[in-house]
Motif scaffolding. Structure first.
Motif, PDB file in Angstrom:
ATOM      1  N   ALA A 163     -12.393  -2.529  -2.546  1.00  0.00           N
ATOM      2  CA  ALA A 163     -12.450  -1.614  -1.401  1.00  0.00           C
ATOM      3  C   ALA A 163     -11.106  -0.957  -1.143  1.00  0.00           C
ATOM      4  N   SER A 164     -10.641  -0.998   0.100  1.00  0.00           N
ATOM      5  CA  SER A 164      -9.435  -0.255   0.484  1.00  0.00           C
ATOM      6  C   SER A 164      -8.139  -0.833  -0.062  1.00  0.00           C
ATOM      7  N   LEU A 165      -8.176  -1.985  -0.731  1.00  0.00           N
ATOM      8  CA  LEU A 165      -6.973  -2.443  -1.427  1.00  0.00           C
ATOM      9  C   LEU A 165      -6.581  -1.419  -2.493  1.00  0.00           C
ATOM     10  N   THR A 166      -7.570  -0.651  -2.937  1.00  0.00           N
ATOM     11  CA  THR A 166      -7.328   0.455  -3.871  1.00  0.00           C
ATOM     12  C   THR A 166      -6.221   1.360  -3.354  1.00  0.00           C
ATOM     13  N   LYS A 167      -6.185   1.567  -2.053  1.00  0.00           N
ATOM     14  CA  LYS A 167      -5.222   2.510  -1.471  1.00  0.00           C
ATOM     15  C   LYS A 167      -3.778   2.071  -1.676  1.00  0.00           C
ATOM     16  N   LEU A 168      -3.529   0.786  -1.878  1.00  0.00           N
ATOM     17  CA  LEU A 168      -2.170   0.328  -2.150  1.00  0.00           C
ATOM     18  C   LEU A 168      -1.685   0.880  -3.496  1.00  0.00           C
ATOM     19  N   VAL A 169      -2.566   0.856  -4.494  1.00  0.00           N
ATOM     20  CA  VAL A 169      -2.204   1.400  -5.801  1.00  0.00           C
ATOM     21  C   VAL A 169      -2.148   2.927  -5.723  1.00  0.00           C
ATOM     22  N   THR A 170      -3.097   3.523  -5.012  1.00  0.00           N
ATOM     23  CA  THR A 170      -3.075   4.977  -4.830  1.00  0.00           C
ATOM     24  C   THR A 170      -1.722   5.412  -4.250  1.00  0.00           C
ATOM     25  N   ALA A 171      -1.275   4.738  -3.206  1.00  0.00           N
ATOM     26  CA  ALA A 171      -0.005   5.086  -2.561  1.00  0.00           C
ATOM     27  C   ALA A 171       1.169   4.908  -3.507  1.00  0.00           C
ATOM     28  N   LEU A 226       0.998   9.568   3.126  1.00  0.00           N
ATOM     29  CA  LEU A 226       1.044   8.116   2.919  1.00  0.00           C
ATOM     30  C   LEU A 226       0.741   7.355   4.212  1.00  0.00           C
ATOM     31  N   PHE A 227       1.111   7.923   5.346  1.00  0.00           N
ATOM     32  CA  PHE A 227       0.906   7.231   6.618  1.00  0.00           C
ATOM     33  C   PHE A 227      -0.573   7.068   6.974  1.00  0.00           C
ATOM     34  N   PRO A 228      -1.374   8.126   6.983  1.00  0.00           N
ATOM     35  CA  PRO A 228      -2.792   7.904   7.276  1.00  0.00           C
ATOM     36  C   PRO A 228      -3.483   7.075   6.185  1.00  0.00           C
ATOM     37  N   LEU A 229      -3.034   7.227   4.945  1.00  0.00           N
ATOM     38  CA  LEU A 229      -3.624   6.454   3.854  1.00  0.00           C
ATOM     39  C   LEU A 229      -3.437   4.957   4.085  1.00  0.00           C
ATOM     40  N   LEU A 230      -2.204   4.552   4.373  1.00  0.00           N
ATOM     41  CA  LEU A 230      -1.891   3.129   4.476  1.00  0.00           C
ATOM     42  C   LEU A 230      -2.092   2.546   5.864  1.00  0.00           C
ATOM     43  N   LEU A 231      -1.800   3.303   6.892  1.00  0.00           N
ATOM     44  CA  LEU A 231      -1.877   2.749   8.249  1.00  0.00           C
ATOM     45  C   LEU A 231      -3.277   2.826   8.838  1.00  0.00           C
ATOM     46  N   GLU A 232      -4.041   3.835   8.438  1.00  0.00           N
ATOM     47  CA  GLU A 232      -5.378   4.006   9.006  1.00  0.00           C
ATOM     48  C   GLU A 232      -6.473   3.918   7.951  1.00  0.00           C
ATOM     49  N   SER A 233      -6.090   3.661   6.701  1.00  0.00           N
ATOM     50  CA  SER A 233      -7.038   3.567   5.590  1.00  0.00           C
ATOM     51  C   SER A 233      -7.865   4.846   5.460  1.00  0.00           C
ATOM     52  N   SER A 234      -7.188   5.971   5.479  1.00  0.00           N
ATOM     53  CA  SER A 234      -7.837   7.276   5.462  1.00  0.00           C
ATOM     54  C   SER A 234      -8.370   7.647   4.083  1.00  0.00           C
ATOM     55  N   SER A 245      -9.898   6.014  -3.093  1.00  0.00           N
ATOM     56  CA  SER A 245     -10.049   5.509  -1.728  1.00  0.00           C
ATOM     57  C   SER A 245     -10.553   4.077  -1.649  1.00  0.00           C
ATOM     58  N   GLY A 246     -11.277   3.638  -2.670  1.00  0.00           N
ATOM     59  CA  GLY A 246     -11.893   2.314  -2.614  1.00  0.00           C
ATOM     60  C   GLY A 246     -13.334   2.362  -2.148  1.00  0.00           C
ATOM     61  N   LEU A 247     -13.876   3.562  -1.951  1.00  0.00           N
ATOM     62  CA  LEU A 247     -15.275   3.674  -1.538  1.00  0.00           C
ATOM     63  C   LEU A 247     -16.234   3.222  -2.642  1.00  0.00           C
ATOM     64  N   SER A 248     -15.839   3.411  -3.890  1.00  0.00           N
ATOM     65  CA  SER A 248     -16.693   3.030  -5.011  1.00  0.00           C
ATOM     66  C   SER A 248     -16.701   1.513  -5.194  1.00  0.00           C
ATOM     67  N   ALA A 249     -17.890   0.947  -5.338  1.00  0.00           N
ATOM     68  CA  ALA A 249     -18.031  -0.480  -5.618  1.00  0.00           C
ATOM     69  C   ALA A 249     -17.542  -0.788  -7.034  1.00  0.00           C
ATOM     70  N   GLN A 250     -17.256   0.252  -7.822  1.00  0.00           N
ATOM     71  CA  GLN A 250     -16.745   0.070  -9.181  1.00  0.00           C
ATOM     72  C   GLN A 250     -15.223  -0.150  -9.194  1.00  0.00           C
ATOM     73  N   ASN A 251     -14.587  -0.036  -8.048  1.00  0.00           N
ATOM     74  CA  ASN A 251     -13.168  -0.402  -7.946  1.00  0.00           C
ATOM     75  C   ASN A 251     -13.152  -1.906  -7.776  1.00  0.00           C
ATOM     76  N   VAL A 252     -12.739  -2.614  -8.830  1.00  0.00           N
ATOM     77  CA  VAL A 252     -12.842  -4.070  -8.848  1.00  0.00           C
ATOM     78  C   VAL A 252     -11.551  -4.704  -9.353  1.00  0.00           C
ATOM     79  N   SER A 253     -11.422  -5.989  -9.058  1.00  0.00           N
ATOM     80  CA  SER A 253     -10.338  -6.793  -9.581  1.00  0.00           C
ATOM     81  C   SER A 253     -10.645  -8.262  -9.319  1.00  0.00           C
ATOM     82  N   SER A 254      -9.753  -9.120  -9.760  1.00  0.00           N
ATOM     83  CA  SER A 254      -9.852 -10.550  -9.452  1.00  0.00           C
ATOM     84  C   SER A 254      -8.570 -10.971  -8.757  1.00  0.00           C
TER      85      SER A 254
END
Length: 180
Positions: free
Chosen positions: A77-85, A126-134, A170-179
């Protein structure tokens, strides 16, 4: 006179109690910072957490202390945004500007409150992406840097994260995966 004295006494008791409470909290925090609790793999008891998967390790030694289903691949999910940023930060001119488009804001959710035709310096996204999960900020970053997904995949590959996959920024895709 006694009514004022009573109010002053109650105020003094409240302030004293609050002050003592803050002192104890500070003292416990200092004690924990000076002498952190010992974590060893042999006496580790997994905390009660709702996560389906986690891993805890000693950063200094790399020794795993405990885990729960650490190799199970799950949506991130939105952990994707950490790599995006991280990748966006290193991939674009952060001082350049962009105008938000209708396509950027045509994503799920309205976190970040971005609006079409607003102009942003890239670093401001970066601010709305990381602080508000935009999700809108993630979409605009992909529009600004169309190779962003490829760079995100290369980034995690270089880190050896073989079970991490991205299908969107964004992490909206259920195909964004990891362990863990």
């Amino acid at each position: 006179m006694s009514k004022s004295f009573g109010r002053i006494t109650i105020f003094f008791i409240l302030v004293s109690t609050l002050g003592l409470g803050l002192f104890l909290i500070a003292a416990w925090s200092v004690k924990d910072a000076v002498r952190p609790p010992s974590l060893h793999a042999e006496n580790f008891v997994a905390p009660e957490v709702s996560a389906h998967s986690f891993i805890i390790f000693d950063e200094a030694t790399g020794v795993q202390i405990g885990s729960k289903e650490p190799t199970v691949v799950l949506p991130i999910a939105s952990l994707t945004k950490l790599v995006t940023a991280t990748v966006f930060y290193n991939a674009v001119d952060l001082n350049a500007t962009t105008s938000i488009t209708w396509g950027d804001v045509n994503t799920e959710g309205d976190a970040g409150k971005l609006h079409p035709h607003e102009v942003y310096v890239h670093r401001e996204l970066l601010f709305p992406l990381l602080l508000e999960s935009s999700n809108d900020a993630a979409a605009s970053m992909l529009r600004i840097s169309p190779e962003l997904l490829l760079k995100m995949r290369a980034f995690v590959s270089n880190l050896g994260l073989t079970q991490t996959k991205f299908e969107d920024t964004s992490g909206l895709s259920a195909q964004n995966v990891s362990s863990a």
